[in-house]
Design an enzyme around this catalytic site. Structure first.
Site, PDB file in Angstrom:
ATOM      1  N   ASP A 266      69.809 -87.311   2.512  1.00  0.00           N
ATOM      2  CA  ASP A 266      70.636 -88.306   1.689  1.00  0.00           C
ATOM      3  C   ASP A 266      70.920 -87.169   0.614  1.00  0.00           C
ATOM      4  O   ASP A 266      72.152 -87.002   0.163  1.00  0.00           O
ATOM      5  CB  ASP A 266      69.423 -89.170   1.250  1.00  0.00           C
TER       6      ASP A 266
ATOM      7  N   SER B 134      65.110 -93.872   7.675  1.00  0.00           N
ATOM      8  CA  SER B 134      64.591 -93.873   6.481  1.00  0.00           C
ATOM      9  C   SER B 134      62.986 -93.904   5.699  1.00  0.00           C
ATOM     10  O   SER B 134      62.881 -95.005   6.341  1.00  0.00           O
ATOM     11  CB  SER B 134      65.114 -94.935   5.519  1.00  0.00           C
TER      12      SER B 134
END
Length: 420
Positions: A17, A174
């Site tokens: 990200d 994640s």
């Protein structure tokens, strides 16, 4: 969207990200420079090495801030509040305000015009970061949320641009790690029916036939200060218990979590030390606090946990709640021994000079209680106990039978009025 013409400080981990965000902040938002701020709240060393390598490959000036002590202090405050959210110890939620403050401080020192994060528009972290940042004069940028990016798009974009995206899972999950907890989400784990593979866990071993272990935790005014007689600072104490309890498979949570935005998500957590310390602290409170204090504090703890989950640890309400928590924890001093075995942690002994407990008063081997109170004195209490409920049930039964009820005494008048 702001036009840029300045420097933006990005919450930088070196993961997918934030790596993508570096490029987007320049290309899509027009910022002249992006600086990365990596805040140490107890992540493993390899994460810093990867972040440093990625920053160097991207040509990003990286600032590393050590906030481990500050974060450990907040974790200890969470222990005093018996803090959990829907059954798991708060970890990421506690770290975000600490990280956000550190990033804002660097941004202001470096003369940045904006701060940015790589959070999506579906999660909690965007709110936790921005509750801190929006108290400043800097612009707040959220490329992933504002551009509606997906993890698949980010991977394709990174490949197209030749961005240095590395990591143990190639961006598959994640993962967020700090001193207090480790969270794993995404990919096939988003399906609640999927049984996670064992390799998603790094801190905890599968419970086995390993011999049970007794661990003594010492508290001073609600704060854990020693393990097995050895005084330790907050960071060292948490790290040691993470290793000890993790070896017994303690501290795994697989749950459906209700986020602040109302979305329900599947989350997997590891939190060995947090499980031990929260278990031990609550056991010691049970020894030293009165029944009324325990009942009321449960409500205070729940409210504190809710504010912490929202990232609002500096809210006026949080401070007011902490005043009560601190007051009651002045007596939470003593030791608790917990047993670590087969993925479970349970208290097996506790002692304190502030114990609200009399062995002789409670013992079945003693005839009387204390202070002139005898067992026979409980007879009157026993007669009154449940009286109102018994009376209510009798009245309801009589009403169903059609009998007239004149008062609560159980005596019934004639069904017709008479005059004298």
């Amino acid at each position: 969207m702001p036009e840029g013409n300045g420097t933006v400080a990005l919450a930088f981990s070196g993961g997918l990200d934030t790596t993508v965000c570096v490029s987007l902040l320049k290309e899509e938002y027009g910022y002249d420079e992006v600086i990365g701020v990596t805040v140490d709240v107890g992540q493993p060393n390899y994460e810093f090495e990867e972040a440093e390598e990625t920053a160097e490959a991207l040509g990003v000036e990286q600032h590393v801030v050590d906030a481990t002590e500050e974060f450990a202090d907040l974790c200890m405050e969470a222990v005093k509040a018996n803090a959990d959210y829907q059954g798991y110890p708060l970890g990421t939620a506690l770290a975000r305000p600490v990280i956000a403050k550190a990033i804002l401080s660097v941004a202001e020192e470096q003369g940045c015009s904006a701060v940015a994060h790589g959070c999506t528009g579906k999660g909690n972290d965007q709110l936790r970061f921005e509750s801190v940042w929006r108290d400043s004069d800097l612009d707040v940028i959220a490329p992933v949320r504002e551009l509606g990016l997906t993890r698949e798009w980010e991977n394709e974009y990174a490949a197209e641009k030749g961005l240095p995206v590395e990591g143990g899972d190639g961006g598959r999950y994640s993962i967020d790690t700090n001193l207090w907890s480790r969270s794993i989400e995404g990919s096939e784990l988003e399906d609640p029916s999927t049984i996670p593979a064992d390799d998603i866990y790094k801190w905890t071993e599968n419970p086995s036939d390993k011999d049970a272990e007794l661990v003594e935790v010492e508290f001073e005014e609600g704060i854990p200060v020693a393990v097995d007689g050895e005084e330790l600072g907050g960071v060292e104490l948490i790290e040691q218990l993470n290793e000890q309890a993790g070896a017994h498979g303690i501290g795994r949570t697989d749950m459906m979590e209700d986020r602040m935005l109302g979305l329900k998500v599947r989350e997997n957590y590891e939190h060995p030390a947090a499980t031990v310390l929260l278990t031990a602290h609550e056991a010691l409170e049970g020894l030293v606090l009165t029944q009324e204090e325990r009942q009321f504090k449960a409500q205070v703890d729940q409210e504190w946990s809710q504010k912490a989950y929202q990232g609002l640890v500096d809210a006026p309400l949080t401070g007011a709640l902490e005043a009560f928590i601190d007051d009651t924890n002045e007596r939470v001093t003593g030791t608790v021994t917990v047993k670590l075995e087969g993925g479970h942690c349970r208290p097996v002994s506790r002692e304190s000079e502030y114990a609200v407990y009399s062995e002789s008063a409670a013992s079945f081997n003693e005839e009387d209680v204390s202070g002139g109170i005898t067992q026979q004195d409980a007879t009157g209490v026993a007669k009154y106990h449940g009286f109102q409920s018994r009376l209510a049930n009798k009245i309801l039964d009589d009403a169903k039978k059609g009998a007239a009820v004149t008062d609560g005494s159980g005596d019934h008048a004639a069904t017709e009025d008479t005059e004298e």
